[in-house]
Design a protein around this motif. Sequence first.
Motif, PDB file in Angstrom:
ATOM      1  N   ARG A  64       0.904  -1.024  -0.010  1.00  0.00           N
ATOM      2  CA  ARG A  64      -0.096  -0.003  -0.060  1.00  0.00           C
ATOM      3  C   ARG A  64       0.885   1.323  -0.230  1.00  0.00           C
ATOM      4  O   ARG A  64       0.476   2.205  -0.649  1.00  0.00           O
ATOM      5  CB  ARG A  64      -0.880  -0.230   1.242  1.00  0.00           C
ATOM      6  N   LEU A  70       2.449   1.922  -3.494  1.00  0.00           N
ATOM      7  CA  LEU A  70       1.449   2.702  -4.466  1.00  0.00           C
ATOM      8  C   LEU A  70       1.297   4.173  -4.007  1.00  0.00           C
ATOM      9  O   LEU A  70       1.360   4.856  -4.728  1.00  0.00           O
ATOM     10  CB  LEU A  70       0.089   1.757  -4.372  1.00  0.00           C
ATOM     11  N   ARG A  71       0.791   4.198  -2.648  1.00  0.00           N
ATOM     12  CA  ARG A  71       0.698   5.750  -2.082  1.00  0.00           C
ATOM     13  C   ARG A  71       1.874   6.775  -2.416  1.00  0.00           C
ATOM     14  O   ARG A  71       1.570   7.783  -2.790  1.00  0.00           O
ATOM     15  CB  ARG A  71       0.195   5.649  -0.839  1.00  0.00           C
ATOM     16  N   ASP A  72       3.111   6.155  -1.964  1.00  0.00           N
ATOM     17  CA  ASP A  72       3.829   7.169  -1.893  1.00  0.00           C
ATOM     18  C   ASP A  72       4.420   7.582  -3.771  1.00  0.00           C
ATOM     19  O   ASP A  72       4.823   8.705  -3.654  1.00  0.00           O
ATOM     20  CB  ASP A  72       5.250   6.768  -1.317  1.00  0.00           C
ATOM     21  N   ILE A  73       4.241   6.524  -4.525  1.00  0.00           N
ATOM     22  CA  ILE A  73       4.599   6.881  -5.733  1.00  0.00           C
ATOM     23  C   ILE A  73       3.607   7.935  -6.547  1.00  0.00           C
ATOM     24  O   ILE A  73       3.953   8.816  -7.066  1.00  0.00           O
ATOM     25  CB  ILE A  73       4.868   5.441  -6.683  1.00  0.00           C
ATOM     26  N   ASN A  74       2.281   7.350  -6.308  1.00  0.00           N
ATOM     27  CA  ASN A  74       1.287   8.220  -6.814  1.00  0.00           C
ATOM     28  C   ASN A  74       1.049   9.551  -6.148  1.00  0.00           C
ATOM     29  O   ASN A  74       0.646  10.458  -6.825  1.00  0.00           O
ATOM     30  CB  ASN A  74       0.014   7.394  -6.830  1.00  0.00           C
ATOM     31  N   GLU A  75       0.886   9.261  -4.683  1.00  0.00           N
ATOM     32  CA  GLU A  75       0.743  10.839  -4.113  1.00  0.00           C
ATOM     33  C   GLU A  75       1.750  11.498  -3.406  1.00  0.00           C
ATOM     34  O   GLU A  75       1.400  12.683  -3.165  1.00  0.00           O
ATOM     35  CB  GLU A  75      -0.324  10.613  -3.075  1.00  0.00           C
ATOM     36  N   ARG A  76       2.781  11.085  -3.188  1.00  0.00           N
ATOM     37  CA  ARG A  76       3.852  11.756  -2.505  1.00  0.00           C
ATOM     38  C   ARG A  76       5.089  12.134  -3.167  1.00  0.00           C
ATOM     39  O   ARG A  76       6.056  12.453  -2.732  1.00  0.00           O
ATOM     40  CB  ARG A  76       4.037  10.877  -1.083  1.00  0.00           C
ATOM     41  N   THR A  92      10.061   7.724  -5.734  1.00  0.00           N
ATOM     42  CA  THR A  92      10.356   6.686  -6.843  1.00  0.00           C
ATOM     43  C   THR A  92      10.228   5.311  -5.831  1.00  0.00           C
ATOM     44  O   THR A  92      10.286   4.976  -4.933  1.00  0.00           O
ATOM     45  CB  THR A  92      11.704   6.806  -7.349  1.00  0.00           C
TER      46      THR A  92
END
Length: 207
Positions: free
Chosen positions: A142, A145-151, A154
Amino acid sequence: MSKNRPVVIGIAGGSGSGKTSVTNSIYEVFKEHSVVVIEQDYYYKDQSHLEFEERLATNYDHPLAFDTDLLIEHINELLERRPIEKPVYNYAVHTRSEETVLIEPKDVIILEGILVLEDKRLRDLMDIKLFVDTDGDLRIIRRLLRDINERGRTIDSVIEQYLNVVRPMHNQFIEPTKRYADVIIPEGGQNEVAIDLMVTKIKTILE
Ligand code: C5P
């Protein structure tokens, strides 16, 4: 709005455990009533005086990364039914933004974050303490996915941070706070029985 003391619910758990889903499920039920969410993440210490490289090197999973004094002050203000100026945090630049958000006092205060059960002063302000308990493999998926898409991160940086900081800090500081929880919720927001129990309990306190 009731004149009674507001109800404070602490929702702790590791990064990616599903704290936000639990928070949202409870929020949805009480939003017509009167509820406010305070994210511990927004109370990371201000690092605007540091160079970007120094901010990158900060350990964000350690209790000392948070401005807990300010968080406690704000919860106390809300308990006194006074408004606060909640800080805003920017994960891309690793510091607090200049703006703040005006938060009015409400009957239900949800305090959500990885280490909200770590400090006794915070625990003592809570009426209900929850720990969302989710296996490490689900949490890292989770988080990736979150850190790449929202934060703005890489894959490599998320994995490196997870192995070197997030995982060891979880084991050292977050996992042990489970013992302070009134209720341990496996698998977060998908757990409808646990959410229903919480909602009933909050309603009882409010009445
Ligand atoms: O939303 P979540 O509970 O996952 O947020 C906490 C996580 O945010 C921490 O595990 C910390 O590593 C991460 N964080 C970060 N960069 C920052 C501040 C926090 O990666 N600047």
